[in-house]
Design a protein around this motif. Sequence first.
Motif, PDB file in Angstrom:
ATOM      1  N   VAL A 150       0.830  -1.210   0.000  1.00 37.71           N
ATOM      2  CA  VAL A 150       0.000   0.000   0.000  1.00 37.71           C
ATOM      3  C   VAL A 150       0.860   1.253   0.000  1.00 37.71           C
ATOM      4  O   VAL A 150       0.483   2.269  -0.600  1.00 37.71           O
ATOM      5  CB  VAL A 150      -0.984  -0.016   1.190  1.00 37.71           C
ATOM      6  CG1 VAL A 150      -0.279   0.171   2.528  1.00 37.71           C
ATOM      7  CG2 VAL A 150      -2.045   1.066   1.004  1.00 37.71           C
ATOM      8  N   LEU A 151       2.026   1.210   0.633  1.00 34.87           N
ATOM      9  CA  LEU A 151       2.906   2.384   0.609  1.00 34.87           C
ATOM     10  C   LEU A 151       3.409   2.644  -0.810  1.00 34.87           C
ATOM     11  O   LEU A 151       3.513   3.802  -1.244  1.00 34.87           O
ATOM     12  CB  LEU A 151       4.078   2.181   1.571  1.00 34.87           C
ATOM     13  CG  LEU A 151       3.685   2.056   3.056  1.00 34.87           C
ATOM     14  CD1 LEU A 151       4.918   1.789   3.906  1.00 34.87           C
ATOM     15  CD2 LEU A 151       2.961   3.311   3.537  1.00 34.87           C
ATOM     16  N   HIS A 152       3.697   1.591  -1.549  1.00 36.24           N
ATOM     17  CA  HIS A 152       4.082   1.734  -2.959  1.00 36.24           C
ATOM     18  C   HIS A 152       2.915   2.300  -3.760  1.00 36.24           C
ATOM     19  O   HIS A 152       3.093   3.168  -4.625  1.00 36.24           O
ATOM     20  CB  HIS A 152       4.503   0.374  -3.510  1.00 36.24           C
ATOM     21  CG  HIS A 152       5.070   0.405  -4.901  1.00 36.24           C
ATOM     22  ND1 HIS A 152       4.271   0.460  -6.029  1.00 36.24           N
ATOM     23  CD2 HIS A 152       6.345   0.402  -5.344  1.00 36.24           C
ATOM     24  CE1 HIS A 152       5.038   0.463  -7.108  1.00 36.24           C
ATOM     25  NE2 HIS A 152       6.300   0.443  -6.722  1.00 36.24           N
ATOM     26  N   LEU A 153       1.708   1.825  -3.467  1.00 34.55           N
ATOM     27  CA  LEU A 153       0.517   2.324  -4.155  1.00 34.55           C
ATOM     28  C   LEU A 153       0.317   3.815  -3.904  1.00 34.55           C
ATOM     29  O   LEU A 153      -0.004   4.573  -4.832  1.00 34.55           O
ATOM     30  CB  LEU A 153      -0.709   1.542  -3.696  1.00 34.55           C
ATOM     31  CG  LEU A 153      -2.063   2.029  -4.224  1.00 34.55           C
ATOM     32  CD1 LEU A 153      -2.167   1.819  -5.728  1.00 34.55           C
ATOM     33  CD2 LEU A 153      -3.212   1.321  -3.499  1.00 34.55           C
ATOM     34  N   VAL A 154       0.488   4.249  -2.662  1.00 34.79           N
ATOM     35  CA  VAL A 154       0.347   5.673  -2.338  1.00 34.79           C
ATOM     36  C   VAL A 154       1.291   6.507  -3.194  1.00 34.79           C
ATOM     37  O   VAL A 154       0.905   7.552  -3.742  1.00 34.79           O
ATOM     38  CB  VAL A 154       0.596   5.903  -0.830  1.00 34.79           C
ATOM     39  CG1 VAL A 154       0.788   7.381  -0.533  1.00 34.79           C
ATOM     40  CG2 VAL A 154      -0.568   5.347  -0.014  1.00 34.79           C
ATOM     41  N   ASP A 155       2.518   6.057  -3.336  1.00 36.23           N
ATOM     42  CA  ASP A 155       3.475   6.781  -4.184  1.00 36.23           C
ATOM     43  C   ASP A 155       3.017   6.791  -5.642  1.00 36.23           C
ATOM     44  O   ASP A 155       3.126   7.807  -6.335  1.00 36.23           O
ATOM     45  CB  ASP A 155       4.862   6.143  -4.081  1.00 36.23           C
ATOM     46  CG  ASP A 155       5.524   6.380  -2.728  1.00 36.23           C
ATOM     47  OD1 ASP A 155       5.093   7.313  -2.012  1.00 36.23           O
ATOM     48  OD2 ASP A 155       6.463   5.636  -2.393  1.00 36.23           O
ATOM     49  N   ALA A 156       2.488   5.647  -6.109  1.00 37.84           N
ATOM     50  CA  ALA A 156       2.050   5.557  -7.509  1.00 37.84           C
ATOM     51  C   ALA A 156       0.856   6.455  -7.798  1.00 37.84           C
ATOM     52  O   ALA A 156       0.660   6.893  -8.939  1.00 37.84           O
ATOM     53  CB  ALA A 156       1.707   4.103  -7.848  1.00 37.84           C
ATOM     54  N   LEU A 157       0.050   6.740  -6.777  1.00 37.03           N
ATOM     55  CA  LEU A 157      -1.138   7.576  -6.955  1.00 37.03           C
ATOM     56  C   LEU A 157      -0.882   9.048  -6.661  1.00 37.03           C
ATOM     57  O   LEU A 157      -1.811   9.860  -6.678  1.00 37.03           O
ATOM     58  CB  LEU A 157      -2.263   7.093  -6.032  1.00 37.03           C
ATOM     59  CG  LEU A 157      -2.843   5.705  -6.335  1.00 37.03           C
ATOM     60  CD1 LEU A 157      -3.821   5.296  -5.242  1.00 37.03           C
ATOM     61  CD2 LEU A 157      -3.525   5.676  -7.701  1.00 37.03           C
ATOM     62  N   ALA A 158       0.365   9.413  -6.417  1.00 37.61           N
ATOM     63  CA  ALA A 158       0.687  10.768  -5.959  1.00 37.61           C
ATOM     64  C   ALA A 158       0.233  11.843  -6.941  1.00 37.61           C
ATOM     65  O   ALA A 158      -0.113  12.962  -6.534  1.00 37.61           O
ATOM     66  CB  ALA A 158       2.181  10.887  -5.690  1.00 37.61           C
ATOM     67  N   ASP A 159       0.218  11.519  -8.232  1.00 39.20           N
ATOM     68  CA  ASP A 159      -0.143  12.526  -9.245  1.00 39.20           C
ATOM     69  C   ASP A 159      -1.630  12.508  -9.592  1.00 39.20           C
ATOM     70  O   ASP A 159      -2.063  13.239 -10.480  1.00 39.20           O
ATOM     71  CB  ASP A 159       0.682  12.315 -10.517  1.00 39.20           C
ATOM     72  CG  ASP A 159       2.164  12.577 -10.287  1.00 39.20           C
ATOM     73  OD1 ASP A 159       2.488  13.384  -9.397  1.00 39.20           O
ATOM     74  OD2 ASP A 159       2.990  11.958 -10.984  1.00 39.20           O
ATOM     75  N   ARG A 160      -2.414  11.674  -8.919  1.00 38.00           N
ATOM     76  CA  ARG A 160      -3.850  11.577  -9.216  1.00 38.00           C
ATOM     77  C   ARG A 160      -4.651  11.991  -7.987  1.00 38.00           C
ATOM     78  O   ARG A 160      -4.358  11.562  -6.871  1.00 38.00           O
ATOM     79  CB  ARG A 160      -4.221  10.148  -9.618  1.00 38.00           C
ATOM     80  CG  ARG A 160      -5.688   9.999 -10.019  1.00 38.00           C
ATOM     81  CD  ARG A 160      -6.087   8.542 -10.165  1.00 38.00           C
ATOM     82  NE  ARG A 160      -5.498   7.915 -11.326  1.00 38.00           N
ATOM     83  CZ  ARG A 160      -6.021   7.942 -12.547  1.00 38.00           C
ATOM     84  NH1 ARG A 160      -7.156   8.602 -12.759  1.00 38.00           N
ATOM     85  NH2 ARG A 160      -5.438   7.333 -13.554  1.00 38.00           N
ATOM     86  N   ALA A 161      -5.663  12.808  -8.176  1.00 35.74           N
ATOM     87  CA  ALA A 161      -6.561  13.152  -7.073  1.00 35.74           C
ATOM     88  C   ALA A 161      -7.462  11.952  -6.783  1.00 35.74           C
ATOM     89  O   ALA A 161      -8.123  11.430  -7.685  1.00 35.74           O
ATOM     90  CB  ALA A 161      -7.400  14.363  -7.444  1.00 35.74           C
TER      91      ALA A 161
END
Length: 381
Positions: A150-161
């Motif tokens: 999930v921490l990797h996912l949070v980084d991957a979603l950083a540019d999306r609202a």
Amino acid sequence: MTPDTTSAEDLLRDLVRIPSVNPREGAGDGGETAVAAYVRDWLERRGVRAESHEVLPGRSNVVAVVPGRSESAVLLESHLDTVETDGMTVGPYDAEVRGGRLFGRGACDAKGPLAAFLLALVELAAGDDPPPYTVVLAGVCDEEHAYRGVLHLVDALADRAVVGAIVGEPTGLVPAVAHKGVVRYTVRTRGRAGHSSRPEEAVNAITLMAPVVTHLAGSAPDVPPHPLLGPATRSVTRIRGGTGPNTIPGSCEADVDRRTLPGEDLDTVWRRDRDELAALGAEVDPPFTVDPALDTAADADVVTALCRALDEHGRPSEVRGMPFGTDASKLARAGIPSVVFGPGSVGDAHSAAESVELTEVELAARVVLAAVRGVGEPRCA
């Protein structure tokens, strides 16, 4: 796109038959990645774009996207890994169905919720009317240990609202907006080793640990209870001491699980426990696990959409709290309002005969579909 006719039973059976035990700190054996690849291929055969994202060697997340009228997203997140299979009384990967329940490791935690999310996503993608928000589905690794998926996912979603998330866990189909956090640490007593025939010449570290364990068992954390979660708790979960049956032990260790409430500072929790136990002559190591609590506002859009969907399906919609931790707290810490929801009971998770009722998986899919379509709708007066 032609509506999908895959049954919840067929999908969940396939997911459970892929072993994906979390390797803890060991190297991945492809288990989580094999489930991620299955999910990716299953979705792509149904016209949904999906990709695998490597998080650690041999361990991957899978992320799929259904475009909506807005590029801002609603997230459906669940995990791919399971706990170990030791002591199970059913075949962990047989995916046997009896009395309307599917049995096997992960059936309840959390491949049942994942199956519900997948069924909802493909039906959403098959519709003529796009959802109000883009829908991102993520199956992540390592939830049962260090939360690195999930921490990797949070980084991957950083540019999306991301306007909100539904996190798949066995909640018995009730919406959970709060859960406890945890601080786990090791406490140690030191004595002086010696021969057990001459105990008067040694100092027994296990004996020194006894008042520490008694204190931990008899004194609750001094914080007010939470309205949905009740009191904070503190438990000794593991003890290690001694080297042989004829040696007085010079060292003893105990692991402590301190369940925290929303609003508690995790570093302060550990420092208070450290000082408290030091007064009993014990050493306290820095925490080896720290995870925040969850406390999402009941009027967050994603929560009200889920509650409205439950109402529409004749299900209880009052928000609840859950005692166990989930990926939702990490998403919330990243600014994503999150609610935990899914089929199955936490009492069946990690159990010797883990199972989930298939009709609950099917109903969860319908509720999630309605909730995703309803995020952002005006609230009822």
